[in-house]
Write a protein that holds these residues in place. Structure first.
Motif, short mmCIF file in Angstrom:
data_model
loop_
_atom_site.label_atom_id
_atom_site.label_comp_id
_atom_site.label_asym_id
_atom_site.label_seq_id
_atom_site.Cartn_x
_atom_site.Cartn_y
_atom_site.Cartn_z
N SER A 68 0.84 -1.19 0.00
CA SER A 68 0.00 0.00 0.00
C SER A 68 0.88 1.25 0.00
O SER A 68 1.87 1.32 0.73
CB SER A 68 -0.90 0.01 1.24
OG SER A 68 -1.86 1.03 1.12
N GLU A 107 -6.32 -2.79 -1.71
CA GLU A 107 -7.20 -3.58 -2.58
C GLU A 107 -6.95 -5.08 -2.44
O GLU A 107 -7.36 -5.86 -3.30
CB GLU A 107 -7.05 -3.16 -4.05
CG GLU A 107 -7.32 -1.69 -4.35
CD GLU A 107 -8.78 -1.24 -4.15
OE1 GLU A 107 -9.62 -2.08 -3.77
OE2 GLU A 107 -9.04 -0.05 -4.36
N HIS A 132 -5.16 3.98 -12.87
CA HIS A 132 -6.11 5.11 -12.96
C HIS A 132 -5.92 5.91 -14.26
O HIS A 132 -5.46 7.05 -14.22
CB HIS A 132 -5.89 6.07 -11.78
CG HIS A 132 -6.06 5.47 -10.41
ND1 HIS A 132 -5.63 6.11 -9.25
CD2 HIS A 132 -6.63 4.31 -10.00
CE1 HIS A 132 -5.93 5.36 -8.20
NE2 HIS A 132 -6.52 4.26 -8.63
P1 13P Z 1 -2.80 1.03 -2.53
O1 13P Z 1 -1.58 1.93 -2.60
O2 13P Z 1 -3.20 0.69 -1.12
O3 13P Z 1 -2.60 -0.19 -3.42
O4 13P Z 1 -4.02 1.86 -3.12
C1 13P Z 1 -3.95 2.44 -4.39
C2 13P Z 1 -5.23 2.37 -5.12
O5 13P Z 1 -5.25 2.69 -6.30
C3 13P Z 1 -6.47 1.90 -4.42
O6 13P Z 1 -7.50 1.66 -5.34
#
Ligand code: 13P
Ligand code: ZN
Length: 263
Positions: A68, A107, A132
């Motif tokens: 994360s 996730e 994204h």
């Molecule tokens: P993480 O850094 O916890 O993987 O979260 C990034 C993200 O895009 C969550 O949807």
């Protein structure tokens, strides 16, 4: 920190992360990736963390998952510190950290639920990529672009080979809390039919035999979305390639059976 050696998979993480960063699709710490593997050896058992769901199809397997808050631009330079190795317990209801990064992606429920579905429906797909991309997220704000069929038909009809590479189109999951079990469960349902799932107002999830293979599909879909936005910026709302023509192309390449019928 315990070391682990999955050199070929770490290289897949590193190369894919480099491209995600280069394309601007995984800004800041956005996005996450995982690869599912058979356990190569009896790993030390510490698989006591309770899962919010049962994942019986991947019981006993191991998963490499990005940490994360890790950044694609840094994973692309040196992957290992940013990736953790987790083992699913034999009961399919617990998991444990084995090695590497110890702070898994938020996730994790989605990755585990989707790997469980992939093992059931498309076991050759071992990799999951979430990112994204701007052109795809922007589609979610167009009235009516709130289902798999509308988005797939509108966007994948803009370039001759897009639907050929993605005959099933994209799956679609309405907005859910990032990191939630609901997002994971709905995505797991969607990957039974689709290699891609658009998370409304959030981003894209792609599956593949490797992360590079998942990236290919994401790249094709994003390219088509960019063509769409270029046309819209020019004041054109494109009708796209005629459906009969799309079916002819799919027939010529033996992929018509993968084209969804009805709604
Ligand atoms: P993480 O850094 O916890 O993987 O979260 C990034 C993200 O895009 C969550 O949807
Ligand atoms: Zn995200």
């Amino acid at each position: 920190m315990t070391k682990f050696s999955y050199a070929e998979h770490l290289a897949d993480f590193k190369t894919t992360a480099r491209w995600l960063a280069r394309r601007g699709w995984s800004e800041a710490a956005g996005g996450n990736m995982s690869i599912r593997l058979e356990a190569l050896a009896k790993l030390h058992e510490d698989d006591h963390i309770e899962l919010p769901i049962e994942v019986p199809y991947i019981a006993g397997q191991v998963i490499l998952l990005t940490g994360s808050g890790t950044r694609a631009r840094e994973i692309g330079v040196d992957a290992e510190p940013h990736i953790g190795l987790y083992k699913i317990a034999d009961d399919g209801r617990h998991y444990g950290w084995i090695a590497g990064n110890q702070n898994p992606s938020m996730e994790l429920p989605a990755h585990f639920a989707i790997h469980n579905a992939l093992e059931q429906y498309r076991p050759e797909d071992k990799a999951i990529l979430h990112t994204h991309p701007a052109s795809l997220i922007a589609l979610c704000h167009i009235p009516g672009f709130d289902n798999s069929k509308t988005i797939s038909d509108k966007i994948l009809s803009l370039q001759s080979e897009a639907r050929l590479i993605l005959p099933e189109g994209t799956g679609f999951v309405e907005h859910e809390l990032p990191g939630s079990l609901e997002l994971g469960l709905k995505s797991a349902e969607a990957v039974a039919k689709h290699h891609l799932v658009l998370w409304q107002y959030h981003g894209l999830l792609a599956t593949g035999e490797t992360l590079a293979g998942a990236f290919d599909k994401l790249e094709v879909f994003e390219k088509s979305a960019r063509v769409y936005w270029q046309l819209r910026a020019a004041g054109i709302d494109p009708a796209g390639i005629d459906e009969g023509e799309i079916k002819n192309t799919l027939t010529a390449f033996g992929r018509l059976a993968r084209y969804p019928t009805g709604i």
